[in-house]
Design a protein around this motif. Structure first.
Motif, PDB file in Angstrom:
ATOM      1  N   TYR B  50      61.217 -28.494  -1.449  1.00 23.89           N
ATOM      2  CA  TYR B  50      62.226 -27.567  -0.937  1.00 23.89           C
ATOM      3  C   TYR B  50      62.000 -27.416   0.567  1.00 23.89           C
ATOM      4  CZ  TYR B  50      64.710 -23.365   0.289  1.00 23.89           C
ATOM      5  OH  TYR B  50      65.541 -22.469   0.906  1.00 23.89           O
ATOM      6  N   ILE B  51      63.066 -27.706   1.313  1.00 25.74           N
ATOM      7  CA  ILE B  51      63.005 -27.499   2.762  1.00 25.74           C
ATOM      8  C   ILE B  51      63.962 -26.389   3.146  1.00 25.74           C
ATOM      9  CG2 ILE B  51      63.283 -28.571   5.037  1.00 25.74           C
ATOM     10  CD1 ILE B  51      60.977 -29.738   3.462  1.00 25.74           C
ATOM     11  N   THR B  52      65.206 -26.535   2.725  1.00 21.84           N
ATOM     12  CA  THR B  52      66.229 -25.548   2.995  1.00 21.84           C
ATOM     13  C   THR B  52      67.392 -25.832   2.056  1.00 21.84           C
ATOM     14  OG1 THR B  52      67.556 -24.510   4.727  1.00 21.84           O
ATOM     15  CG2 THR B  52      67.404 -26.902   4.773  1.00 21.84           C
ATOM     16  N   GLY B  53      68.357 -24.880   1.985  1.00 16.64           N
ATOM     17  CA  GLY B  53      69.537 -25.151   1.194  1.00 16.64           C
ATOM     18  C   GLY B  53      69.481 -24.561  -0.194  1.00 16.64           C
ATOM     19  N   ASP B  54      70.009 -25.296  -1.156  1.00 16.47           N
ATOM     20  CA  ASP B  54      70.099 -24.833  -2.540  1.00 16.47           C
ATOM     21  C   ASP B  54      68.726 -24.464  -3.079  1.00 16.47           C
ATOM     22  OD1 ASP B  54      71.863 -26.175  -5.457  1.00 16.47           O
ATOM     23  OD2 ASP B  54      70.814 -24.286  -5.118  1.00 16.47           O
ATOM     24  N   TYR B  61      61.617 -37.682 -12.648  1.00 15.62           N
ATOM     25  CA  TYR B  61      61.256 -37.574 -14.063  1.00 15.62           C
ATOM     26  C   TYR B  61      61.872 -36.355 -14.751  1.00 15.62           C
ATOM     27  CZ  TYR B  61      57.678 -40.529 -11.922  1.00 15.62           C
ATOM     28  OH  TYR B  61      57.024 -41.485 -11.184  1.00 15.62           O
ATOM     29  N   GLY B  62      63.017 -35.869 -14.259  1.00 15.68           N
ATOM     30  CA  GLY B  62      63.703 -34.752 -14.897  1.00 15.68           C
ATOM     31  C   GLY B  62      63.173 -33.380 -14.531  1.00 15.68           C
ATOM     32  N   PHE B  63      62.239 -33.311 -13.606  1.00 16.20           N
ATOM     33  CA  PHE B  63      61.705 -32.023 -13.174  1.00 16.20           C
ATOM     34  C   PHE B  63      62.622 -31.351 -12.156  1.00 16.20           C
ATOM     35  CE2 PHE B  63      57.608 -31.529 -15.115  1.00 16.20           C
ATOM     36  CZ  PHE B  63      57.243 -32.814 -15.468  1.00 16.20           C
ATOM     37  N   GLU B  64      62.547 -30.045 -12.139  1.00 12.33           N
ATOM     38  CA  GLU B  64      63.249 -29.253 -11.137  1.00 12.33           C
ATOM     39  C   GLU B  64      62.411 -28.034 -10.801  1.00 12.33           C
ATOM     40  OE1 GLU B  64      66.897 -28.632 -13.251  1.00 12.33           O
ATOM     41  OE2 GLU B  64      66.186 -26.779 -14.169  1.00 12.33           O
ATOM     42  N   ALA B  65      62.719 -27.425  -9.661  1.00 13.52           N
ATOM     43  CA  ALA B  65      61.971 -26.230  -9.261  1.00 13.52           C
ATOM     44  C   ALA B  65      62.933 -25.263  -8.604  1.00 13.52           C
ATOM     45  CB  ALA B  65      60.843 -26.596  -8.307  1.00 13.52           C
ATOM     46  N   GLU B  66      62.642 -23.977  -8.802  1.00  8.75           N
ATOM     47  CA  GLU B  66      63.504 -22.939  -8.245  1.00  8.75           C
ATOM     48  C   GLU B  66      62.766 -22.158  -7.174  1.00  8.75           C
ATOM     49  OE1 GLU B  66      65.250 -20.357 -11.108  1.00  8.75           O
ATOM     50  OE2 GLU B  66      66.683 -19.560  -9.661  1.00  8.75           O
ATOM     51  N   PHE B  67      63.320 -22.161  -5.988  1.00  9.03           N
ATOM     52  CA  PHE B  67      62.760 -21.394  -4.873  1.00  9.03           C
ATOM     53  C   PHE B  67      63.286 -19.968  -4.954  1.00  9.03           C
ATOM     54  CE2 PHE B  67      61.143 -20.207  -0.909  1.00  9.03           C
ATOM     55  CZ  PHE B  67      62.141 -19.710  -0.080  1.00  9.03           C
ATOM     56  N   ASN B  68      62.382 -18.989  -4.984  1.00  9.36           N
ATOM     57  CA  ASN B  68      62.762 -17.589  -5.032  1.00  9.36           C
ATOM     58  C   ASN B  68      62.064 -16.875  -3.881  1.00  9.36           C
ATOM     59  OD1 ASN B  68      62.852 -14.762  -5.618  1.00  9.36           O
ATOM     60  ND2 ASN B  68      63.402 -15.268  -7.720  1.00  9.36           N
ATOM     61  N   LYS B  69      62.830 -16.590  -2.834  1.00  6.65           N
ATOM     62  CA  LYS B  69      62.223 -16.032  -1.632  1.00  6.65           C
ATOM     63  C   LYS B  69      61.706 -14.614  -1.851  1.00  6.65           C
ATOM     64  CE  LYS B  69      62.926 -15.704   3.348  1.00  6.65           C
ATOM     65  NZ  LYS B  69      63.828 -16.011   4.475  1.00  6.65           N
ATOM     66  N   SER B  70      62.444 -13.811  -2.609  1.00  5.80           N
ATOM     67  CA  SER B  70      62.025 -12.421  -2.799  1.00  5.80           C
ATOM     68  C   SER B  70      60.740 -12.322  -3.611  1.00  5.80           C
ATOM     69  CB  SER B  70      63.137 -11.630  -3.490  1.00  5.80           C
ATOM     70  OG  SER B  70      63.386 -12.163  -4.777  1.00  5.80           O
ATOM     71  N   HIS B  75      58.490 -22.131  -8.976  1.00  7.69           N
ATOM     72  CA  HIS B  75      58.054 -22.586 -10.289  1.00  7.69           C
ATOM     73  C   HIS B  75      58.669 -23.934 -10.641  1.00  7.69           C
ATOM     74  CE1 HIS B  75      56.348 -18.730 -10.461  1.00  7.69           C
ATOM     75  NE2 HIS B  75      57.328 -18.070 -11.060  1.00  7.69           N
ATOM     76  N   LEU B  76      57.859 -24.780 -11.237  1.00  3.48           N
ATOM     77  CA  LEU B  76      58.295 -26.106 -11.687  1.00  3.48           C
ATOM     78  C   LEU B  76      58.775 -26.000 -13.129  1.00  3.48           C
ATOM     79  CD1 LEU B  76      58.307 -29.201 -10.944  1.00  3.48           C
ATOM     80  CD2 LEU B  76      56.098 -29.306 -12.121  1.00  3.48           C
ATOM     81  N   LYS B  77      59.902 -26.666 -13.424  1.00  3.23           N
ATOM     82  CA  LYS B  77      60.475 -26.559 -14.763  1.00  3.23           C
ATOM     83  C   LYS B  77      60.978 -27.912 -15.243  1.00  3.23           C
ATOM     84  CE  LYS B  77      61.909 -21.800 -13.963  1.00  3.23           C
ATOM     85  NZ  LYS B  77      62.939 -20.761 -14.131  1.00  3.23           N
ATOM     86  N   LYS B  78      61.059 -27.988 -16.581  1.00  5.88           N
ATOM     87  CA  LYS B  78      61.683 -29.157 -17.196  1.00  5.88           C
ATOM     88  C   LYS B  78      62.278 -28.699 -18.520  1.00  5.88           C
ATOM     89  CE  LYS B  78      60.973 -34.003 -18.351  1.00  5.88           C
ATOM     90  NZ  LYS B  78      60.033 -35.132 -18.452  1.00  5.88           N
ATOM     91  N   PRO B  79      63.521 -29.048 -18.821  1.00  8.04           N
ATOM     92  CA  PRO B  79      64.183 -28.522 -20.021  1.00  8.04           C
ATOM     93  C   PRO B  79      63.534 -28.987 -21.328  1.00  8.04           C
ATOM     94  CG  PRO B  79      65.782 -29.411 -18.476  1.00  8.04           C
ATOM     95  CD  PRO B  79      64.440 -29.832 -17.986  1.00  8.04           C
TER      96      PRO B  79
END
Lengths: 111, 112
Positions: B50-54, B61-70, B75-79
């Motif tokens: 994550y640098i900026t943006g969404d 490999y199907g992984f995603e992560a959600e940036f939460n500034k507050s 956290h790293l996630k995979k369905p």
């Protein structure tokens, strides 16, 4: 494909020996890094270099030195190896896009 | 000074279930955040950043992560976990210098 290579996968050295770990990258990256990895501690930065002949100390530089005579090569030197330097050593490089690419690591045992 | 915390040494999940590997950071300003994976006797492989943006970043490999500034979390996630996802995962932050600060790592164990 990006490639970072390290000269040895495994090394066994004796206390007091001078040890050289070599790292080569073929991506024309400006930045190169040396980390050591220990269980429960993650990766800790030893030294990094942002240009040829330039270097900066990381978080744990004591007992180590580095050399960067060519852009593609970054060497880590243990001047007098000690048992507490037994560890996994990881080299990485990065360009302007921030992502660091890692080599396979060198597992060093100092007896 | 910047720091990263991975509060779980190990995460166990059954194959096919969703997985989450937690990471929180401490840095002033806007951080660059990374996830790497390490398989046994191998170097680290880049997963995503994550640098900026969404705030939701998709990676390899199907992984995603959600940036939460507050919550200063990434956290790293995979369905749906696979047995082959079993590995050591590292969160890292970069701010103010070219090098990364890594967390202590979380071992993910996916049971068949």
């Amino acid at each position: 494909d990006v490639k970072v290579t390290q000269s040895s996968r495994y090394l066994v050295k004796r206390t007091g020996e001078k040890v050289f770990l070599e790292c080569v990258q073929d991506m024309d990256h400006e930045n190169m890094f040396w980390y050591r990895q220990d269980p429960g501690l993650g990766l800790r930065l030893i030294y990094f270099s942002y240009d040829v002949k330039m270097k900066e100390k990381g978080d744990i530089p004591e007992g180590y030195s580095v050399s960067r005579e060519k852009k593609e090569r970054f060497s880590l030197i243990l001047e007098s190896a000690s048992t507490n330097q037994t560890s996994m050593y990881l080299c990485a490089s990065s360009g302007v896009k921030e992502t660091q690419y890692f080599g396979p690591g060198t597992r060093l045992l100092v007896l | 000074a910047q720091s990263v915390a991975q509060p779980e040494d190990q995460v166990n999940v059954a194959e096919g279930n969703p997985l989450t590997v937690k990471c929180t950071y401490s840095v002033s300003g806007n951080p660059y955040l990374f996830w790497y994976v390490q398989y046994p006797n191998r170097g680290l492989q880049f997963l995503l950043k994550y640098i900026t943006g969404d705030n939701l970043v998709k990676g390899s490999y199907g992984f995603e992560a959600e940036f939460n500034k507050s919550q200063t979390s990434f956290h790293l996630k995979k369905p749906s976990a696979l047995v082959s996802d079993s590995a050591l995962y590292f969160c890292a932050v970069r701010k103010g210098r070219r090098a990364l600060t890594f967390g202590s790592g979380t071992r993910l164990q996916v049971q068949p």
